[in-house]
Design a protein around this motif. Structure first.
Motif, PDB file in Angstrom:
ATOM      1  N   TYR A 112      -2.953 -13.270  -6.845  1.00 57.54           N
ATOM      2  CA  TYR A 112      -4.316 -13.680  -7.167  1.00 57.54           C
ATOM      3  C   TYR A 112      -5.235 -12.565  -6.708  1.00 57.54           C
ATOM      4  CZ  TYR A 112      -2.378 -18.341  -7.834  1.00 57.54           C
ATOM      5  OH  TYR A 112      -1.640 -19.407  -8.280  1.00 57.54           O
ATOM      6  N   ARG A 113      -6.473 -12.592  -7.172  1.00 50.50           N
ATOM      7  CA  ARG A 113      -7.423 -11.570  -6.743  1.00 50.50           C
ATOM      8  C   ARG A 113      -8.811 -12.156  -6.626  1.00 50.50           C
ATOM      9  NH1 ARG A 113      -7.494  -7.736 -12.191  1.00 50.50           N
ATOM     10  NH2 ARG A 113      -8.664  -9.176 -13.545  1.00 50.50           N
ATOM     11  N   GLN A 114      -9.616 -11.516  -5.792  1.00 50.34           N
ATOM     12  CA  GLN A 114     -11.003 -11.936  -5.608  1.00 50.34           C
ATOM     13  C   GLN A 114     -11.881 -10.708  -5.585  1.00 50.34           C
ATOM     14  OE1 GLN A 114     -11.710 -14.501  -2.224  1.00 50.34           O
ATOM     15  NE2 GLN A 114     -13.647 -15.204  -3.058  1.00 50.34           N
ATOM     16  N   ALA A 115     -12.724 -10.605  -6.598  1.00 50.25           N
ATOM     17  CA  ALA A 115     -13.674  -9.504  -6.682  1.00 50.25           C
ATOM     18  C   ALA A 115     -14.920  -9.849  -5.873  1.00 50.25           C
ATOM     19  CB  ALA A 115     -14.029  -9.249  -8.137  1.00 50.25           C
ATOM     20  N   GLY A 165     -18.255 -11.092  -4.718  1.00 49.75           N
ATOM     21  CA  GLY A 165     -19.197 -12.047  -5.288  1.00 49.75           C
ATOM     22  C   GLY A 165     -18.609 -13.024  -6.273  1.00 49.75           C
ATOM     23  N   LYS A 166     -17.282 -13.007  -6.434  1.00 50.35           N
ATOM     24  CA  LYS A 166     -16.643 -13.898  -7.403  1.00 50.35           C
ATOM     25  C   LYS A 166     -15.598 -14.775  -6.719  1.00 50.35           C
ATOM     26  CE  LYS A 166     -17.259 -10.984 -11.477  1.00 50.35           C
ATOM     27  NZ  LYS A 166     -16.592 -10.377 -12.672  1.00 50.35           N
ATOM     28  N   GLN A 167     -15.185 -15.817  -7.444  1.00 47.80           N
ATOM     29  CA  GLN A 167     -14.152 -16.698  -6.916  1.00 47.80           C
ATOM     30  C   GLN A 167     -12.773 -16.069  -7.097  1.00 47.80           C
ATOM     31  OE1 GLN A 167     -14.687 -20.515  -8.892  1.00 47.80           O
ATOM     32  NE2 GLN A 167     -15.986 -21.229  -7.221  1.00 47.80           N
ATOM     33  N   ARG A 168     -11.843 -16.511  -6.278  1.00 48.76           N
ATOM     34  CA  ARG A 168     -10.465 -16.041  -6.408  1.00 48.76           C
ATOM     35  C   ARG A 168      -9.913 -16.491  -7.759  1.00 48.76           C
ATOM     36  NH1 ARG A 168      -6.425 -16.769  -1.383  1.00 48.76           N
ATOM     37  NH2 ARG A 168      -8.296 -15.859  -0.449  1.00 48.76           N
ATOM     38  N   GLU A 169      -9.188 -15.602  -8.433  1.00 53.06           N
ATOM     39  CA  GLU A 169      -8.634 -15.924  -9.727  1.00 53.06           C
ATOM     40  C   GLU A 169      -7.146 -15.582  -9.796  1.00 53.06           C
ATOM     41  OE1 GLU A 169     -10.610 -13.659 -12.784  1.00 53.06           O
ATOM     42  OE2 GLU A 169      -9.739 -11.776 -12.134  1.00 53.06           O
ATOM     43  N   TYR A 170      -6.486 -16.273 -10.673  1.00 48.94           N
ATOM     44  CA  TYR A 170      -5.054 -16.110 -10.894  1.00 48.94           C
ATOM     45  C   TYR A 170      -4.789 -14.805 -11.637  1.00 48.94           C
ATOM     46  CZ  TYR A 170      -0.902 -16.907 -13.831  1.00 48.94           C
ATOM     47  OH  TYR A 170       0.270 -16.777 -14.518  1.00 48.94           O
ATOM     48  N   VAL A 171      -3.741 -14.084 -11.244  1.00 54.34           N
ATOM     49  CA  VAL A 171      -3.360 -12.841 -11.913  1.00 54.34           C
ATOM     50  C   VAL A 171      -1.999 -12.997 -12.602  1.00 54.34           C
ATOM     51  CG1 VAL A 171      -2.792 -10.414 -11.607  1.00 54.34           C
ATOM     52  CG2 VAL A 171      -4.689 -11.429 -10.317  1.00 54.34           C
ATOM     53  N   ALA A 172      -0.980 -13.351 -11.819  1.00 55.52           N
ATOM     54  CA  ALA A 172       0.370 -13.454 -12.375  1.00 55.52           C
ATOM     55  C   ALA A 172       1.226 -14.307 -11.456  1.00 55.52           C
ATOM     56  CB  ALA A 172       0.990 -12.078 -12.539  1.00 55.52           C
ATOM     57  N   ILE A 173       2.271 -14.897 -12.041  1.00 54.90           N
ATOM     58  CA  ILE A 173       3.155 -15.759 -11.275  1.00 54.90           C
ATOM     59  C   ILE A 173       4.565 -15.638 -11.813  1.00 54.90           C
ATOM     60  CG2 ILE A 173       2.925 -17.841 -12.693  1.00 54.90           C
ATOM     61  CD1 ILE A 173       2.542 -19.393 -10.063  1.00 54.90           C
ATOM     62  N   ALA A 215     -10.683  -5.484  -6.648  1.00 53.96           N
ATOM     63  CA  ALA A 215     -10.667  -6.779  -5.971  1.00 53.96           C
ATOM     64  C   ALA A 215      -9.731  -6.698  -4.768  1.00 53.96           C
ATOM     65  CB  ALA A 215     -10.178  -7.882  -6.919  1.00 53.96           C
ATOM     66  N   VAL A 216      -9.803  -7.725  -3.940  1.00 55.33           N
ATOM     67  CA  VAL A 216      -8.765  -7.933  -2.930  1.00 55.33           C
ATOM     68  C   VAL A 216      -7.663  -8.750  -3.594  1.00 55.33           C
ATOM     69  CG1 VAL A 216      -8.181  -8.929  -0.703  1.00 55.33           C
ATOM     70  CG2 VAL A 216     -10.423  -7.847  -1.041  1.00 55.33           C
ATOM     71  N   TYR A 217      -6.452  -8.250  -3.536  1.00 56.81           N
ATOM     72  CA  TYR A 217      -5.308  -8.915  -4.165  1.00 56.81           C
ATOM     73  C   TYR A 217      -4.516  -9.666  -3.097  1.00 56.81           C
ATOM     74  CZ  TYR A 217      -6.164  -6.638  -8.591  1.00 56.81           C
ATOM     75  OH  TYR A 217      -6.725  -6.256  -9.787  1.00 56.81           O
ATOM     76  N   TYR A 218      -4.278 -10.939  -3.389  1.00 55.06           N
ATOM     77  CA  TYR A 218      -3.563 -11.817  -2.467  1.00 55.06           C
ATOM     78  C   TYR A 218      -2.219 -12.244  -3.049  1.00 55.06           C
ATOM     79  CZ  TYR A 218      -8.138 -12.359  -0.234  1.00 55.06           C
ATOM     80  OH  TYR A 218      -9.336 -12.140   0.392  1.00 55.06           O
ATOM     81  N   CYS A 219      -1.231 -12.256  -2.192  1.00 51.40           N
ATOM     82  CA  CYS A 219       0.086 -12.746  -2.551  1.00 51.40           C
ATOM     83  C   CYS A 219       0.194 -14.215  -2.137  1.00 51.40           C
ATOM     84  CB  CYS A 219       1.129 -11.916  -1.804  1.00 51.40           C
ATOM     85  SG  CYS A 219       2.796 -12.531  -1.835  1.00 51.40           S
ATOM     86  N   SER A 220       0.898 -14.988  -2.936  1.00 53.55           N
ATOM     87  CA  SER A 220       1.162 -16.380  -2.569  1.00 53.55           C
ATOM     88  C   SER A 220       2.621 -16.707  -2.842  1.00 53.55           C
ATOM     89  CB  SER A 220       0.270 -17.342  -3.352  1.00 53.55           C
ATOM     90  OG  SER A 220       0.702 -17.445  -4.689  1.00 53.55           O
ATOM     91  N   GLY A 271      -4.184 -10.234   2.079  1.00 51.25           N
ATOM     92  CA  GLY A 271      -4.814  -9.474   1.015  1.00 51.25           C
ATOM     93  C   GLY A 271      -4.748  -7.968   1.206  1.00 51.25           C
ATOM     94  N   THR A 272      -4.799  -7.265   0.074  1.00 49.85           N
ATOM     95  CA  THR A 272      -4.862  -5.807   0.080  1.00 49.85           C
ATOM     96  C   THR A 272      -5.899  -5.382  -0.949  1.00 49.85           C
ATOM     97  OG1 THR A 272      -3.560  -3.769  -0.110  1.00 49.85           O
ATOM     98  CG2 THR A 272      -2.966  -5.552  -1.606  1.00 49.85           C
ATOM     99  N   LEU A 273      -6.744  -4.429  -0.571  1.00 49.04           N
ATOM    100  CA  LEU A 273      -7.865  -4.038  -1.415  1.00 49.04           C
ATOM    101  C   LEU A 273      -7.443  -2.998  -2.444  1.00 49.04           C
ATOM    102  CD1 LEU A 273     -10.915  -4.064  -2.074  1.00 49.04           C
ATOM    103  CD2 LEU A 273     -11.200  -2.290  -0.306  1.00 49.04           C
ATOM    104  N   VAL A 274      -7.803  -3.273  -3.692  1.00 45.45           N
ATOM    105  CA  VAL A 274      -7.609  -2.322  -4.793  1.00 45.45           C
ATOM    106  C   VAL A 274      -8.984  -1.935  -5.315  1.00 45.45           C
ATOM    107  CG1 VAL A 274      -6.728  -2.013  -7.136  1.00 45.45           C
ATOM    108  CG2 VAL A 274      -5.348  -3.228  -5.424  1.00 45.45           C
ATOM    109  N   THR A 275      -9.272  -0.643  -5.317  1.00 45.54           N
ATOM    110  CA  THR A 275     -10.548  -0.142  -5.817  1.00 45.54           C
ATOM    111  C   THR A 275     -10.289   0.824  -6.955  1.00 45.54           C
ATOM    112  OG1 THR A 275     -11.537  -0.338  -3.608  1.00 45.54           O
ATOM    113  CG2 THR A 275     -12.703   1.014  -5.234  1.00 45.54           C
ATOM    114  N   VAL A 276     -10.851   0.515  -8.117  1.00 39.95           N
ATOM    115  CA  VAL A 276     -10.686   1.377  -9.291  1.00 39.95           C
ATOM    116  C   VAL A 276     -12.033   2.029  -9.568  1.00 39.95           C
ATOM    117  CG1 VAL A 276      -9.943   1.536 -11.683  1.00 39.95           C
ATOM    118  CG2 VAL A 276      -8.960  -0.220 -10.180  1.00 39.95           C
ATOM    119  N   SER A 277     -12.097   3.330  -9.321  1.00 38.89           N
ATOM    120  CA  SER A 277     -13.366   4.024  -9.431  1.00 38.89           C
ATOM    121  C   SER A 277     -13.122   5.516  -9.598  1.00 38.89           C
ATOM    122  CB  SER A 277     -14.230   3.781  -8.196  1.00 38.89           C
ATOM    123  OG  SER A 277     -15.417   4.536  -8.252  1.00 38.89           O
ATOM    124  N   SER A 278     -14.023   6.146 -10.340  1.00 30.57           N
ATOM    125  CA  SER A 278     -13.953   7.603 -10.484  1.00 30.57           C
ATOM    126  C   SER A 278     -14.829   8.298  -9.458  1.00 30.57           C
ATOM    127  CB  SER A 278     -14.357   8.016 -11.894  1.00 30.57           C
ATOM    128  OG  SER A 278     -15.641   7.495 -12.212  1.00 30.57           O
TER     129      SER A 278
END
Length: 120
Positions: free
Chosen positions: A37-40, A42-50, A91-96, A113-120
């Motif tokens: 799951y991930r949480q950007a 200002g946003k709610q945690r959302e499902y990514v993959a299972i 986002a911060v990516y969380y494992c469950s 959680g572990t932080l992923v930042t995508v930026s140039s």
């Protein structure tokens, strides 16, 4: 006690790739479902993959075709290969994991959680 520990986050440029790992340890009898799951900001945690043990992976529409979830049951570890990363993947990516412990009982656990930042 059971712990989930994520690793592999960091800063990557748009279009780049990262591979996240999450290892479960402790009083584990078996693991059913593992997911990400991930949480950007200002946003709610959302499902990514299972992925269910022995089952077919399932993905959120926003990551289909770019992310791949896999697991190594012998290592109690789940992975998330992320390709063609976009700034909106930041986002911060969380494992469950749903784990049958020596309690004995099924319990849902989360990593920190572990932080992923995508930026140039």
């Amino acid at each position: 006690q059971v712990q989930l520990v994520e690793s592999g986050g960091g800063l990557v440029q748009p279009g780049g790739s990262l591979r996240l790992s999450c290892a479960a340890s402790g009083s584990i009898v078996s693991i059913s479902t593992m997911g990400w799951y991930r949480q950007a900001p200002g946003k709610q945690r959302e499902y990514v993959a299972i992925i269910v043990s022995g089952g077919v992976p399932n993905y959120a529409d926003s990551v289909k075709g770019r992310f791949t979830i896999s697991r190594d049951n012998a290592k109690n570890t789940v992975y998330l290969q992320m390709n063609t990363l976009k700034p909106e993947d930041t986002a911060v990516y969380y494992c469950s994991a749903t784990i049958f412990t020596s309690g004995p009982r099924w319990v849902d656990y989360w990593g920190k959680g572990t932080l992923v930042t995508v930026s140039s």
